[in-house]
Design an enzyme around this catalytic site. Structure first.
Site, mmCIF file in Angstrom:
data_model
loop_
_atom_site.group_PDB
_atom_site.id
_atom_site.type_symbol
_atom_site.label_atom_id
_atom_site.label_comp_id
_atom_site.label_asym_id
_atom_site.label_seq_id
_atom_site.Cartn_x
_atom_site.Cartn_y
_atom_site.Cartn_z
ATOM 1 N N SER A 151 -20.441 44.272 -20.402
ATOM 2 C CA SER A 151 -21.814 44.726 -20.579
ATOM 3 C C SER A 151 -22.752 43.899 -19.696
ATOM 4 O O SER A 151 -22.557 43.828 -18.483
ATOM 5 C CB SER A 151 -22.190 44.646 -22.067
ATOM 6 O OG SER A 151 -23.414 45.271 -22.329
ATOM 7 N N ARG A 221 -32.685 46.216 -33.448
ATOM 8 C CA ARG A 221 -31.237 46.114 -33.583
ATOM 9 C C ARG A 221 -30.616 47.447 -33.994
ATOM 10 O O ARG A 221 -29.536 47.819 -33.508
ATOM 11 C CB ARG A 221 -30.883 45.045 -34.619
ATOM 12 C CG ARG A 221 -29.402 44.862 -34.859
ATOM 13 C CD ARG A 221 -28.681 44.505 -33.579
ATOM 14 N NE ARG A 221 -27.284 44.150 -33.827
ATOM 15 C CZ ARG A 221 -26.411 43.878 -32.881
ATOM 16 N NH1 ARG A 221 -26.791 43.942 -31.609
ATOM 17 N NH2 ARG A 221 -25.162 43.544 -33.176
ATOM 18 N N ASP A 324 -17.562 55.174 -23.989
ATOM 19 C CA ASP A 324 -18.756 54.348 -23.788
ATOM 20 C C ASP A 324 -19.809 55.197 -23.082
ATOM 21 O O ASP A 324 -19.745 55.418 -21.884
ATOM 22 C CB ASP A 324 -18.388 53.117 -22.960
ATOM 23 C CG ASP A 324 -19.566 52.168 -22.735
ATOM 24 O OD1 ASP A 324 -20.693 52.487 -23.168
ATOM 25 O OD2 ASP A 324 -19.346 51.105 -22.131
ATOM 26 N N HIS A 357 -19.149 51.594 -26.576
ATOM 27 C CA HIS A 357 -19.441 50.416 -25.755
ATOM 28 C C HIS A 357 -18.839 49.147 -26.344
ATOM 29 O O HIS A 357 -18.430 48.248 -25.609
ATOM 30 C CB HIS A 357 -20.963 50.266 -25.619
ATOM 31 C CG HIS A 357 -21.376 49.183 -24.675
ATOM 32 N ND1 HIS A 357 -20.986 49.160 -23.353
ATOM 33 C CD2 HIS A 357 -22.138 48.066 -24.864
ATOM 34 C CE1 HIS A 357 -21.501 48.091 -22.758
ATOM 35 N NE2 HIS A 357 -22.187 47.416 -23.651
ATOM 36 N N ASP A 358 -18.760 49.057 -27.653
ATOM 37 C CA ASP A 358 -18.216 47.856 -28.302
ATOM 38 C C ASP A 358 -16.730 47.653 -28.048
ATOM 39 O O ASP A 358 -16.175 46.625 -28.444
ATOM 40 C CB ASP A 358 -18.453 47.924 -29.815
ATOM 41 C CG ASP A 358 -19.777 47.294 -30.226
ATOM 42 O OD1 ASP A 358 -20.456 46.722 -29.345
ATOM 43 O OD2 ASP A 358 -20.128 47.375 -31.414
#
Length: 384
Positions: A151, A221, A324, A357-358
């Site tokens: 990232s 968040r 992602d 994405h994680d």
């Protein structure tokens, strides 16, 4: 696999100002970092791990006496793991502007003695790379075996290849992009507006008021976390489950409230927001998301990414994940094309993983095997 066991952070103070891309300078700053493994006699086995938005220098291991204090990439870094600390000297550096020890908005301004707050200088990925390079100067490390990150950390790895091309042998950039899309900048802006419009923000000088803009941080968040997960993961973990556990079955009772938590996904996002607002700094969030926005190595080359990568000298590995959507595989392939246009040595892996994405933080046998093989080759190359 063995654990690294207890680890301890270190710090290094720099009195010489750090020139920044904005034209400003960061004065009298400290960098906090951690190291794992042993630097060999040739000083050839050092690997820098660059952290992403809400992470830090604490990459692996744990802190003595602190429960659940494992480093954020502990599944990847350690004895016998893909980045093997029995072979490599691994360094994690907390970037300036962060809120985990290195000089940031909550630290005293050298002119006033009061917290910088909103007066902390705007940082870029390039500024962080230069700060990291200064640290390695003090450690006597001329060249890194590799720089690796996911990232925003991947952007830093790319930045190393462009700003200090002779100082690294391998660049491993995971789940990253050559710049942010308009959609990604938009997500960052909405998150920033949630913070700056919180009444407790006080123009960034909330420290003096003894408050924290938690409401804004929570929303920021929640917005960010949605972009880290794939639709498949959210569907499989939460679907349309309600808090009473009845799912979406016909006739399941609803609370018929516009403000109470109704669905499990709402509960999860609120939990993530609450947890984040307890430890993260609001000004740091603004700074780091803006650094993401600014990263664009092709900009000074008229938008030509091939021209931007002409000066690179290292070998590259790019990794992306099919689900992602924040940093999609297409963005990694842009980088791969620019590298191939320059006849640089580059490998590319696109991994079919459901996690969004994680995925770069999680256990995936194919992903970890790929990195294991790459670091094995690097180890042989540098005598580690």
């Amino acid at each position: 696999m063995k654990s690294l066991g207890p680890v301890r952070p270190q710090s290094r103070h720099f009195s010489e100002p750090l020139p920044l891309q904005s034209g400003a300078k960061l004065r009298d700053y400290t960098l906090v970092y951690e190291t794992y493994g042993t630097l060999n006699a040739a000083r050839s086995n050092a690997v820098l791990v660059c952290h992403a938005l809400n992470a830090s220098h604490h990459v692996a291991g744990h802190y003595a006496g602190e429960d659940r204090s494992e480093g954020w990439w502990d599944n990847l870094v350690g004895p016998g793991k893909p980045l093997d600390t029995d072979r490599f000297f691994v360094i994690g550096v907390n970037n300036p502007g962060s809120c985990f020890g290195s000089t940031g908005p909550m630290h005293p301004h050298p002119d006033t003695g009061r917290p910088y707050g909103a007066d902390f200088p705007v940082m870029t990925v390039e500024d962080w790379v230069d700060a990291q390079a200064r640290l390695f100067d003090t450690l006597g490390i001329v060249q890194l075996a590799a720089v690796v990150g996911g990232s925003l950390g991947g952007m830093q790895a790319l930045g190393w290849a462009l700003r200090h091309p002779q100082r690294l042998r391998h660049c491993i950039a995971i789940a990253t992009a050559p710049n942010l899309s308009a959609q990604n900048i938009a997500f960052n802006e909405v998150a920033r507006r949630a913070i700056v419009t919180d009444p407790d923000f006080h123009g960034g000088h909330f420290y003096a008021h003894g408050v924290v803009p938690k409401r804004g941080l929570r929303v920021a968040r929640m917005i960010g976390h949605i972009t880290y997960l794939s639709d498949d993961v959210m569907a499989s973990r939460f679907g349309r489950l309600t808090r009473n556990g009845n799912g979406d079955a016909q006739g399941a009772p609803y609370a018929y409230s516009t403000q109470d938590v109704e669905f499990e996904i709402e509960s999860y996002l609120r939990y993530q927001g609450d947890k984040f607002s307890d430890y993260f700094d609001a000004n740091t969030y603004l700074l780091i998301t803006r650094a993401l926005d600014y990263f664009d190595p092709a900009r000074e080359h008229g938008g030509d990414l091939t021209a931007a990568f002409a000066r690179a000298r290292c070998k590259f590995l790019l990794v992306s994940f099919t689900t992602d959507w924040r940093f999609s595989p297409a963005r990694s392939r842009e980088i791969v094309k620019a590298l191939l246009d320059n006849k640089h040595e580059v490998s590319y892996a696109e991994i079919d993983a459901p996690h969004g994405h994680d995925a770069f933080l999680l256990d995936d046998a194919r992903y970890h095997a790929l990195l294991q093989a790459r670091f094995d080759n690097i180890g042989r190359e540098v005598g580690a």
